[in-house]
Scaffold this active site. Structure first.
Site, PDB file in Angstrom:
ATOM      1  N   ASP A   1      -0.948  16.554  -6.413  1.00  0.00           N
ATOM      2  CA  ASP A   1      -1.671  17.046  -5.252  1.00  0.00           C
ATOM      3  C   ASP A   1      -0.885  18.206  -4.645  1.00  0.00           C
ATOM      4  OD1 ASP A   1      -4.095  15.597  -3.467  1.00  0.00           O
ATOM      5  OD2 ASP A   1      -2.870  17.028  -2.347  1.00  0.00           O
TER       6      ASP A   1
ATOM      7  N   TYR B   1     -20.495  25.675  -5.761  1.00  0.00           N
ATOM      8  CA  TYR B   1     -19.999  24.350  -6.148  1.00  0.00           C
ATOM      9  C   TYR B   1     -20.881  23.750  -7.234  1.00  0.00           C
ATOM     10  CZ  TYR B   1     -18.597  19.430  -5.514  1.00  0.00           C
ATOM     11  OH  TYR B   1     -18.155  18.140  -5.694  1.00  0.00           O
TER      12      TYR B   1
ATOM     13  N   ALA C   1     -19.650  11.836  -0.452  1.00  0.00           N
ATOM     14  CA  ALA C   1     -18.760  10.708  -0.192  1.00  0.00           C
ATOM     15  C   ALA C   1     -18.196  10.764   1.215  1.00  0.00           C
ATOM     16  CB  ALA C   1     -17.627  10.689  -1.205  1.00  0.00           C
TER      17      ALA C   1
END
Length: 254
Positions: free
Chosen positions: A36, A152, A185
């Protein structure tokens, strides 16, 4: 345990779905390299789970250097690779009018290029261990168009094609490649889709529209995506490759 003694890599691992995936992989017996860009969040994850089970790797996966060297570092730290969940991504520009090309390039780099580079770097290590499993995170926007997120959507269609193509190419090496397609989400990245203007009222209205279109009437939870990926990388899915699995409460069933 479904992943006993497996060596796994998860990208975008410090929060949301990625973090849930790390937690589940470890619970099922894997040792995980968590990649990350957020070092503080990674350190918090390691502090919670334990450095004996999670190897933190800080990298900017929107760069070719970060996307490749992080996988090399993970493979070295783990002693091999059995599993890769290439989860990194970002919403990207909301319109093609007056398109910010730098933002466009970063969106493609993080969503598509990092997945391709990561798979390419991980595959030789999997081959040495007799096979493996790769999961790419696409989206329902990789199955149907998104009026709010066209760039996207384009990127996630690319991820779909990448996953299906690599499933064919890597099958002889016993490397399974699948794609998970989450609905919107309830994670920290949610507002990047629903509230790009920064207006909380706009974000709430957009979220309500999306929820209204979901037959099950709610957003997907991070853990529900992680559970789907856990199944895809486990031996329970040993004859499953090349699929795109929607986890969307029925959104794409129409």
């Amino acid at each position: 345990m479904r992943l006993e003694n497996k060596l796994a890599i998860v990208t975008a691992a410090a929060s949301g779905m990625g973090r849930a995936g790390v937690e589940r992989f470890v619970r099922e017996g894997a040792r995980v390299a968590a990649i990350d860009i957020n070092s503080d969040a990674l350190n918090a994850l390691v502090g919670e789970i334990g450095s004996d089970k999670v190897v933190p790797i800080v990298a900017d996966l929107s760069t070719a250097k970060g996307a490749t060297e992080s996988i090399d570092q993970a493979a070295e730290a783990l002693g091999g690779v059995d599993i890769l969940w290439a989860h990194a991504g970002m919403p990207g520009p909301a319109s093609v009018e007056d398109l910010d090309l730098a933002a466009y390039d970063k969106t493609i780099a993080l969503n598509v290029t990092s997945a391709a580079l990561g798979a390419g770097r991980a595959a030789p290590h999997m081959r040495k261990r007799g096979g493996g499993a790769i999961v790419f995170t696409s989206s329902i926007s990789g199955l149907v168009g998104s009026m709010m997120s066209p760039i996207y959507s384009a990127a996630k269609w690319g991820v779909m094609g990448l996953g299906k193509s690599l499933a064919l190419a890597m099958a002889p090496d016993n490397i399974r490649v699948n794609v998970v397609c989450p609905g919107l989400a309830d994670t920290p990245m949610k507002v990047g889709f629903t509230g790009r203007s920064g207006d909380p009222a706009e974000a709430a209205a957009n979220e309500a529209k999306i929820v209204a279109a979901v037959p099950m009437g709610r957003l997907v939870k991070a853990g529900e995506i992680a559970d789907a990926v856990l199944w895809l990388v486990s031996n329970e899915a040993s004859f499953v490759t090349g699929i795109a699995l929607p986890v969307d409460g029925g959104f794409t069933a129409r």
